[in-house]
Design a protein around this motif. Structure first.
Motif, mmCIF file in Angstrom:
data_model
loop_
_atom_site.group_PDB
_atom_site.id
_atom_site.type_symbol
_atom_site.label_atom_id
_atom_site.label_comp_id
_atom_site.label_asym_id
_atom_site.label_seq_id
_atom_site.Cartn_x
_atom_site.Cartn_y
_atom_site.Cartn_z
ATOM 1 N N ARG A 15 26.498 39.368 -34.391
ATOM 2 C CA ARG A 15 27.831 38.808 -34.165
ATOM 3 C C ARG A 15 28.597 39.718 -33.211
ATOM 4 O O ARG A 15 28.606 40.945 -33.383
ATOM 5 C CB ARG A 15 28.602 38.661 -35.459
ATOM 6 C CG ARG A 15 30.050 38.160 -35.235
ATOM 7 C CD ARG A 15 30.872 38.207 -36.499
ATOM 8 N NE ARG A 15 30.520 37.137 -37.404
ATOM 9 C CZ ARG A 15 30.355 37.273 -38.714
ATOM 10 N NH1 ARG A 15 30.454 38.480 -39.265
ATOM 11 N NH2 ARG A 15 30.059 36.243 -39.476
ATOM 12 N N SER A 152 23.409 33.568 -26.974
ATOM 13 C CA SER A 152 24.409 33.022 -27.887
ATOM 14 C C SER A 152 24.069 31.582 -28.241
ATOM 15 O O SER A 152 23.459 30.855 -27.447
ATOM 16 C CB SER A 152 25.807 33.111 -27.272
ATOM 17 O OG SER A 152 25.909 32.303 -26.111
ATOM 18 N N LEU A 153 24.454 31.160 -29.426
ATOM 19 C CA LEU A 153 24.165 29.803 -29.872
ATOM 20 C C LEU A 153 24.997 28.779 -29.108
ATOM 21 O O LEU A 153 24.550 27.655 -28.885
ATOM 22 C CB LEU A 153 24.455 29.676 -31.375
ATOM 23 C CG LEU A 153 23.650 30.591 -32.299
ATOM 24 C CD1 LEU A 153 24.084 30.371 -33.735
ATOM 25 C CD2 LEU A 153 22.159 30.350 -32.152
ATOM 26 N N GLU A 154 26.186 29.177 -28.709
ATOM 27 C CA GLU A 154 27.102 28.289 -28.013
ATOM 28 C C GLU A 154 27.655 29.009 -26.791
ATOM 29 O O GLU A 154 27.556 30.238 -26.687
ATOM 30 C CB GLU A 154 28.250 27.872 -28.941
ATOM 31 C CG GLU A 154 27.802 27.104 -30.180
ATOM 32 C CD GLU A 154 28.973 26.769 -31.081
ATOM 33 O OE1 GLU A 154 30.037 27.461 -30.973
ATOM 34 O OE2 GLU A 154 28.851 25.825 -31.895
ATOM 35 N N HIS A 189 34.191 35.767 -29.039
ATOM 36 C CA HIS A 189 33.387 35.586 -30.251
ATOM 37 C C HIS A 189 32.057 34.966 -29.860
ATOM 38 O O HIS A 189 31.985 34.096 -28.988
ATOM 39 C CB HIS A 189 34.086 34.662 -31.257
ATOM 40 C CG HIS A 189 33.239 34.365 -32.468
ATOM 41 N ND1 HIS A 189 33.077 35.265 -33.497
ATOM 42 C CD2 HIS A 189 32.493 33.274 -32.798
ATOM 43 C CE1 HIS A 189 32.271 34.741 -34.414
ATOM 44 N NE2 HIS A 189 31.910 33.531 -34.009
ATOM 45 N N GLY A 190 30.982 35.422 -30.502
ATOM 46 C CA GLY A 190 29.672 34.834 -30.234
ATOM 47 C C GLY A 190 28.645 35.248 -31.272
ATOM 48 O O GLY A 190 28.676 36.384 -31.774
ATOM 49 N N ASP A 266 23.816 28.819 -37.916
ATOM 50 C CA ASP A 266 25.008 28.061 -37.568
ATOM 51 C C ASP A 266 26.025 28.945 -36.865
ATOM 52 O O ASP A 266 25.819 30.149 -36.683
ATOM 53 C CB ASP A 266 25.616 27.373 -38.797
ATOM 54 C CG ASP A 266 26.187 28.361 -39.821
ATOM 55 O OD1 ASP A 266 26.412 29.547 -39.481
ATOM 56 O OD2 ASP A 266 26.419 27.947 -40.973
ATOM 57 N N ARG A 267 27.142 28.383 -36.454
ATOM 58 C CA ARG A 267 28.122 29.093 -35.647
ATOM 59 C C ARG A 267 28.813 30.225 -36.392
ATOM 60 O O ARG A 267 29.468 31.080 -35.779
ATOM 61 C CB ARG A 267 29.166 28.109 -35.123
ATOM 62 C CG ARG A 267 29.969 27.407 -36.195
ATOM 63 C CD ARG A 267 30.905 26.372 -35.580
ATOM 64 N NE ARG A 267 31.745 26.974 -34.561
ATOM 65 C CZ ARG A 267 32.547 26.275 -33.769
ATOM 66 N NH1 ARG A 267 32.570 24.960 -33.852
ATOM 67 N NH2 ARG A 267 33.319 26.888 -32.899
ATOM 68 N N ASP A 268 28.673 30.263 -37.729
ATOM 69 C CA ASP A 268 29.248 31.359 -38.520
ATOM 70 C C ASP A 268 28.217 32.434 -38.832
ATOM 71 O O ASP A 268 28.527 33.416 -39.512
ATOM 72 C CB ASP A 268 29.834 30.809 -39.824
ATOM 73 C CG ASP A 268 31.002 29.872 -39.581
ATOM 74 O OD1 ASP A 268 31.823 30.184 -38.695
ATOM 75 O OD2 ASP A 268 31.086 28.827 -40.252
#
Length: 287
Positions: A15, A152-154, A189-190, A266-268
């Motif tokens: 993170r 990164s996921l996003e 954030h990533g 997931d994003r978290d």
């Protein structure tokens, strides 16, 4: 000591919060991103952090590729360290074996030894004199441990901030110099994910063992400790999870690509692993 007996795959979930995880020097040290804004931490960057953590936990002189500010053996270059560690074996048939026994990172990741030697000897044949030039050795060692870049996921948002100095770096201090302005960049954030594997067939060549694999497994959760800087303040980057898959044999039950696809994040940063028959997985929390 026997070499690695089981194929191993692993994943690293990170993170990033208000930090520059890996600046690009060709782009003003902005965080590395793809054209579609997917954040990247290169494999070279991750290996550097892993080598630093290994150097802190292993015996002195166990790491070949040391940072200049962390070197513990007095050698100022890789060539000097190679000559110091290998001695007159440099270029001989025992070079690979000796290098792998001495340095953990060579045994794990492999290494290319490309070292200059002296001048070419001039040909004594009449009218066939060769020009002088550098000669040397080039020895490649292929390591069993591979590590991919983290992505990164996003898409990530990069914030750039202009900074100034309140003091002058040169002159008599009566006026500010031209270096008083600058830019700092950060990822707001990533969640980043990287994958790696350990190959038993290649481990035979370097002597990489089950004990060596266990050392890396122990170090990975601490990958970001003692790595703080102005671009990466303490607490701005953390290892969330390490996922460790150990196959029951050297050949494995399936390809590494299939193993890596069994991981969902997931994003978290919540991790979900789809079970693969015959494959044992372990989820380890970050340090």
């Amino acid at each position: 000591m026997s070499s690695l007996q089981h194929k191993i795959d692993f994943a690293l979930v990170l993170r990033v919060t208000n930090a520059n995880p890996n600046g690009d020097p060709l782009n003003g040290n902005r965080p590395r991103t793809s054209y579609d804004s997917i954040g990247e931490i290169t494999d070279v960057c991750l290996k550097r952090k892993l080598r630093d953590r290994l150097q802190e936990n292993l015996a002195k002189g166990s790491i070949f590729v040391q940072s200049d500010d962390r070197r513990d053996d007095g050698c100022r270059s890789l060539a000097e360290r190679a000559r110091s560690g290998l001695g007159d074996k440099l270029g001989g048939t025992e070079t690979i074996k000796l290098a792998c026994e001495k340095w953990f990172d060579v045994r794990a990741f492999g290494q290319l030894f490309a070292i200059k030697a002296g001048k070419k000897a001039k040909s004594k044949a009449e009218n066939a004199e060769e020009p002088e030039g550098d000669t040397g050795i080039s020895i490649g060692i292929r390591g069993p441990v591979t590590l991919q870049s983290a992505f990164s996921l996003e898409p990530v948002e990069v914030t750039s901030t202009q900074i100034t100095k309140s003091v002058s770096g040169e002159g008599d201090g009566s006026k500010r110099g031209p270096d008083t302005m600058g830019m700092k960049h950060r990822v707001d954030h990533g969640i980043y994910v990287s994958f790696g594997s350990m190959n038993p067939q290649l481990a035979v060549r370097t002597g990489f063992s089950d004990q060596d694999a266990e050392i890396i497994k122990t170090i990975l959760p601490k990958l970001l400790e003692n790595d703080a800087s102005s671009a990466r303040p303490e607490g701005s980057m953390e290892v969330l999870k390490i996922i460790w898959w150990q196959h029951p044999s050297k050949s494995g039950v399936c390809s590494s690509a299939k193993v890596h696809r069994s991981l969902s994040v997931d994003r978290d940063g919540k991790v979900t692993v789809t079970k693969i028959d015959g494959l044992a997985e372990e989820i380890i929390s970050g340090f």
